[in-house]
Design an enzyme around this catalytic site. Structure first.
Site: not given
Ligand SMILES: NC(=O)c1ccc[n+]([C@@H]2O[C@H](COP(=O)([O-])OP(=O)(O)OC[C@H]3O[C@@H](n4cnc5c(N)ncnc54)[C@H](OP(=O)(O)O)[C@@H]3O)[C@@H](O)[C@H]2O)c1
Length: 428
Positions: A11, A207
């Site tokens: 990710g 959570k």
């Molecule tokens: N953002 C926050 O503030 C936050 C806070 C707490 C927890 N979280 C948790 O952290 C996790 C990630 O969040 P995020 O905000 O970073 O999400 P995001 O910005 O949507 O990034 C998700 C990443 O996963 C990759 N991905 C998705 N499906 C995939 C697959 N099948 N194979 C390989 N890579 C794949 C995507 O690739 P591409 O970029 O190529 O599309 C992207 O790089 C989630 O579980 C979320 O609930 C996030």
């Protein structure tokens, strides 16, 4: 030089790029604290060509996160893709099966499969850490599993969805209706792709279910979390609550009661002067109550690149140091199945309804409350000149079941217009 701890990063979105930035910026600091370097061997995402604003040239690329999890040059898989199933679950399970540790920020995965994954981790002798999954940058998992390990935990409470808190506080400060602020939040990019995860309390409920498991030694039971979103909260409720000295929060509460484990994520009135009542905007707050320590209040950023990556790195550095704690703070096999108890602890309630402004209307409502065994603490009627009049009632402590009986009775009085609103007043 000591052996580096080698990560595979699945990710490269908000959290993944945040992890890379910390590792690239703080290499020396991390080495000093962990006692060994932390490096990245390989990364994975869907789109290899996308510019992510970080230098990926030193890392191998894997299209398939499961292949990344199985690489020989990866010791720890950092799963920051998201989703309760699919590639996140497959990569996590592949890593555990290959004897690797996993750090994840994925509350949905853990809320649905945490129990099963904890068992797999225990059997494989590896570890699964998820500080970033609950309240972003606030180290609440560490507080519960380590700092408060000597306490019997009495209650866990929290505002754990910054988007909902932003919407509620913005409605109040700007005097705007829910629908308008919801669209503002969407335009600002605050909402998940599926907004119901935020506004229906699902994300925050995930959570809470994880905190409950740690606090009470119970199996993760997201399905028993009583969920109610903020979509029904009107600007009128926010104003009336303010006049009574309260603010409305999407509040998570978990406590072990005589009837079982109560877990709810619902709008509540909290005293405006309490720490929870004073919480503004997207900030999160978790309140932990232990028998020895009393009350601990943790406040901080619940989301965003830096805070979430900060929490991920705390877990990674613990693993680099050799710190091993079971995912839910005790062996998975010792987690018990709790009996779910719906709102088992009585509380005062805020009731708002619109009554036909005719003689005897209030008396009929008071009768229904009396018949349900509910006594009235305060009552206010607004706008007498209209054909209808909003009425706000604060009850004495009662059970939710009794409130539901009274609400059903209101419908038969012939004086209530529309649906009455009932919101619990939480003692915090
Ligand atoms: N953002 C926050 O503030 C936050 C806070 C707490 C927890 N979280 C948790 O952290 C996790 C990630 O969040 P995020 O905000 O970073 O999400 P995001 O910005 O949507 O990034 C998700 C990443 O996963 C990759 N991905 C998705 N499906 C995939 C697959 N099948 N194979 C390989 N890579 C794949 C995507 O690739 P591409 O970029 O190529 O599309 C992207 O790089 C989630 O579980 C979320 O609930 C996030």
């Amino acid at each position: 030089m000591t052996t580096p701890l080698r990560l595979g990063l699945a990710g490269l979105g908000t959290v993944g790029t945040g992890v890379i930035r910390i590792i690239q910026t703080h290499a020396n600091l991390i080495t000093a604290r962990a006692g060994r370097p932390v490096t990245i061997s390989a990364v994975s995402a869907r789109d290899r060509k996308r510019n992510r604003g970080v230098d990926l040239s030193a890392y191998a690329w894997e299209d398939d996160p499961v292949a990344l999890a199985r690489r020989d040059d990866v010791d720890v898989v950092v799963e920051v893709m998201g989703g309760s199933d699919g590639p996140a679950k497959a990569a996590t399970e592949a890593a555990i099966a290959a004897g690797k540790d996993v750090v994840t920020a994925n509350k949905a995965l853990l809320a649905h499969h945490g129990q099963e994954l904890a068992r797999q981790v225990e059997a494989a002798g590896t570890s699964l850490r998820f500080e970033a999954a609950v309240a972003g940058g606030i180290p609440v998992i560490k507080a519960l599993t380590e700092g408060l390990a000597g306490n019997e935990i009495k209650r866990v409470m929290g505002v754990m969805n910054g988007t909902c808190n932003y919407i509620l506080t913005r409605m109040e400060s700007a005097g705007l209706p829910y629908e308008t602020v919801f669209e503002e939040a969407r335009a600002l990019g605050y909402l998940e792709a599926d907004p119901s995860l935020d506004v229906d309390g699902i994300d925050a409920g995930h959570k809470l279910s994880l905190l409950s498991a740690i606090a009470f030694g119970t199996e993760v039971d997201f399905d028993s979390v009583e969920l109610e979103g903020i979509g029904q909260i009107s600007i009128d409720d926010i104003r009336h609550a303010g006049n009574l000295g309260f603010r409305i929060k999407l509040l998570g509460v978990a406590q072990m009661t005589g009837r079982g484990l109560e877990q709810r994520m619902t709008p509540c009135l909290v005293p405006a002067q309490s720490p929870l009542g004073q919480l503004e905007g997207g900030t999160n707050m978790v309140v932990l109550e232990g028998d020895a320590v009393g009350q601990i209040v943790l406040r901080g950023p619940g989301a965003g690149e830096g805070p979430t990556a900060s929490a991920v790195m705390g877990d990674v550095i613990d693993i680099a140091r050799g710190v091993r704690i079971p995912p839910f703070g005790r062996p998975a096999s010792s987690l018990t199945r709790a009996i779910p108890a719906k709102a088992a602890v009585p509380a005062p309630y805020y009731l708002r309804m619109t009554l036909l402004d005719k003689p005897g209307a209030l008396a009929r409502i008071a009768t229904q409350l009396g018949d349900a065994g509910i006594s009235i603490d305060r009552m206010r009627q607004y706008g007498h000149s209209e054909p209808t009049a909003p009425v706000v009632i604060v009850t004495h402590r009662t059970m939710r079941d009794s409130i539901d009986v009274a609400l059903a009775g209101f419908r038969d009085t012939g004086v209530v217009v529309g649906e009455p609103v009932a919101i619990r007043i939480e003692a915090v």
